[in-house]
Design a protein around this motif. Structure first.
Motif, PDB file in Angstrom:
ATOM      1  N   ASP A  77       0.815  -1.336   0.043  1.00  0.00           N
ATOM      2  CA  ASP A  77      -0.069   0.001  -0.134  1.00  0.00           C
ATOM      3  C   ASP A  77       0.863   1.470  -0.065  1.00  0.00           C
ATOM      4  O   ASP A  77       0.389   2.236  -0.445  1.00  0.00           O
ATOM      5  CB  ASP A  77      -0.855  -0.030   1.296  1.00  0.00           C
ATOM      6  N   MET A  78       1.896   1.193   0.684  1.00  0.00           N
ATOM      7  CA  MET A  78       3.113   2.376   0.525  1.00  0.00           C
ATOM      8  C   MET A  78       3.859   2.579  -0.677  1.00  0.00           C
ATOM      9  O   MET A  78       3.799   3.688  -1.264  1.00  0.00           O
ATOM     10  CB  MET A  78       3.783   2.328   1.795  1.00  0.00           C
ATOM     11  N   GLU A  79       4.273   1.497  -1.257  1.00  0.00           N
ATOM     12  CA  GLU A  79       5.173   1.492  -2.518  1.00  0.00           C
ATOM     13  C   GLU A  79       4.368   1.313  -3.908  1.00  0.00           C
ATOM     14  O   GLU A  79       4.852   1.823  -5.035  1.00  0.00           O
ATOM     15  CB  GLU A  79       6.192   0.343  -2.515  1.00  0.00           C
ATOM     16  N   ILE A  80       3.170   0.616  -3.786  1.00  0.00           N
ATOM     17  CA  ILE A  80       2.367   0.388  -5.008  1.00  0.00           C
ATOM     18  C   ILE A  80       3.284  -0.260  -6.179  1.00  0.00           C
ATOM     19  O   ILE A  80       3.304   0.530  -7.068  1.00  0.00           O
ATOM     20  CB  ILE A  80       1.519   1.608  -5.583  1.00  0.00           C
ATOM     21  N   PRO A  81       4.028  -1.315  -5.925  1.00  0.00           N
ATOM     22  CA  PRO A  81       4.903  -1.693  -7.036  1.00  0.00           C
ATOM     23  C   PRO A  81       3.951  -2.324  -8.281  1.00  0.00           C
ATOM     24  O   PRO A  81       3.032  -2.456  -8.277  1.00  0.00           O
ATOM     25  CB  PRO A  81       5.523  -2.760  -6.294  1.00  0.00           C
ATOM     26  N   ASP A  82       4.973  -2.320  -9.371  1.00  0.00           N
ATOM     27  CA  ASP A  82       4.335  -2.725 -10.715  1.00  0.00           C
ATOM     28  C   ASP A  82       4.409  -4.299 -10.576  1.00  0.00           C
ATOM     29  O   ASP A  82       3.832  -4.986 -11.412  1.00  0.00           O
ATOM     30  CB  ASP A  82       5.090  -2.296 -11.802  1.00  0.00           C
TER      31      ASP A  82
END
Length: 384
Positions: A77-82
């Motif tokens: 939720d903090m980084e929202i990676p691909d």
């Protein structure tokens, strides 16, 4: 079946199934290529050493799985990676008496899957390890009546049929079964069961991250290598090294496209650059914990020489050592540890995830560690 046996069965089986939001999503018939975004970015989160299912018959074990769910959810939720990479030791198979360890493997994937983020996985030394009998089971209290579910167990009607509860196999679930279940049940999984001639290693494959301008144009190659352990020695074989060489020369003959390597157990080269534990971490190395010695693969069969000979390889990432999270330069590339993500496994250091952030043009890769509490540290540029 007596009440204690039923409760123990429910702890082992239902704990694995809880938290699996989106479990019944149908696999996609066609997967979109991994691509850099329109603004030339691609971000990866590494989840290392989750160790789901550890001490599954105790109150402590399921609580650690809940904590691991929380860590991954916070990072995502903090980084929202691909993309997410499960960097080995997803489960602690040597603590799982149930015949179908894929229940726990699936639980580990649930936080990523429920957010619609694609992922892949590579095996560690605990993922298919045979069951280790707890010594306390041979005390006066005796062996608990562990009841193990078949693969198609269902609790929807609230009843558990004694005849449906099969014997425990106590042998672990094989690498092939684990990765096959992941691939077949999840359209978001980009994992591949590697060439059969590399057996007993399984998670050997390469993924292409395509250019933002053209989905057929490669911008970076991600290589995944099974570093063994569990059901066989902790090695990357000569056959795997030769496979890597053939693949890299075929798809990237002039080494013009950046390449990144992922495996669970570090190579012996990590020992050569490791900071001395008593002196902390100093430049050019970057990191925050250096609490143990590197525990490398058992033998070196030439693959590190191949890595060094390819200028396209920018970095190698490993898990395995829970008390290490540093990156250090080694000749023309970087050797990095992830961060211990799961609450299973040894060590009480705060949990987190190593993040990789790449840009396409000009290519660059930087990394940092995102902690469960939201803090961010150990930023390093790996493409310089």
């Amino acid at each position: 079946m007596g009440t204690p046996a039923l409760l123990l069965f429910l702890v082992i089986a239902l704990a694995a199934k809880s938290g699996c939001r989106g479990h019944h999503e149908a696999p996609s018939l066609w997967q979109s290529p991994l691509r850099f975004s329109a603004d030339s970015a691609f971000k990866i989160a590494l989840f290392a050493d989750l160790h789901y299912g550890e001490n599954a018959w105790t109150d402590w074990g399921p609580a650690q799985d809940d904590n691991s769910d929380r860590v991954m959810s916070a990072v995502l939720d903090m980084e929202i990676p691909d993309f997410v990479i499960y960097l080995g030791d997803v489960i602690t198979a040597n603590n799982l008496p149930i015949a179908n360890a894929t229940l726990y493997w699936d639980r580990a994937l649930s936080s990523t899957r429920s957010r619609g983020i694609p992922w892949c996985s590579v095996f560690g030394n605990h993922d298919d390890a045979p069951f280790e009998w707890p010594s306390e089971w041979f005390s006066a209290a005796g062996i608990p009546q562990v009841i193990c579910p078949p693969a198609n167990i269902s609790f929807s009607d609230g009843e558990v049929d004694d005849a449906a509860l099969s014997d425990c196999n106590f042998k672990g679930t094989t690498r092939v079964k684990l990765i096959s279940a992941e691939i077949n049940d999840n359209g978001l999984s980009y994992s591949i069961s590697g060439p059969k001639n590399l057996w007993p290693s399984v998670s050997n494959y390469v993924l292409q991250v395509s250019s933002s301008k053209d989905p057929k144009l490669p911008a970076v190659f991600l290589y995944f290598l099974d570093s063994g352990g569990g059901s066989y020695p902790e090695v990357v074989s000569n056959a795997q090294a030769e496979w890597f060489l053939r693949q890299s020369l075929k798809i990237n003959p002039d080494a013009s496209i950046p390449e990144i390597i992922f495996w669970h157990i570090p190579s012996t080269a990590y020992k050569k650059v490791a900071p001395m534990p008593i002196f902390g971490i100093h430049k050019p190395c970057v990191g925050s914990i250096n609490k143990e010695r590197v525990a490398p693969q058992e033998a070196e069969w030439g693959i590190m020489d191949m890595f060094v000979d390819r200028p396209s390889i920018k970095a190698v990432f490993a898990g395995h050592n829970h008390g290490l999270d540093w990156c250090c330069p080694y000749k023309n590339l970087w050797l990095c540890f992830a961060r211990h993500t799961g609450y299973g496994g040894y060590g009480d250091w705060p949990r987190g995830s190593r993040i990789l952030s790449m840009t396409e043009q000009p290519f660059s890769i930087e990394s940092w560690i995102r902690m469960e509490d939201g803090t961010k540290h150990s930023h390093v540029i790996l493409s310089s």
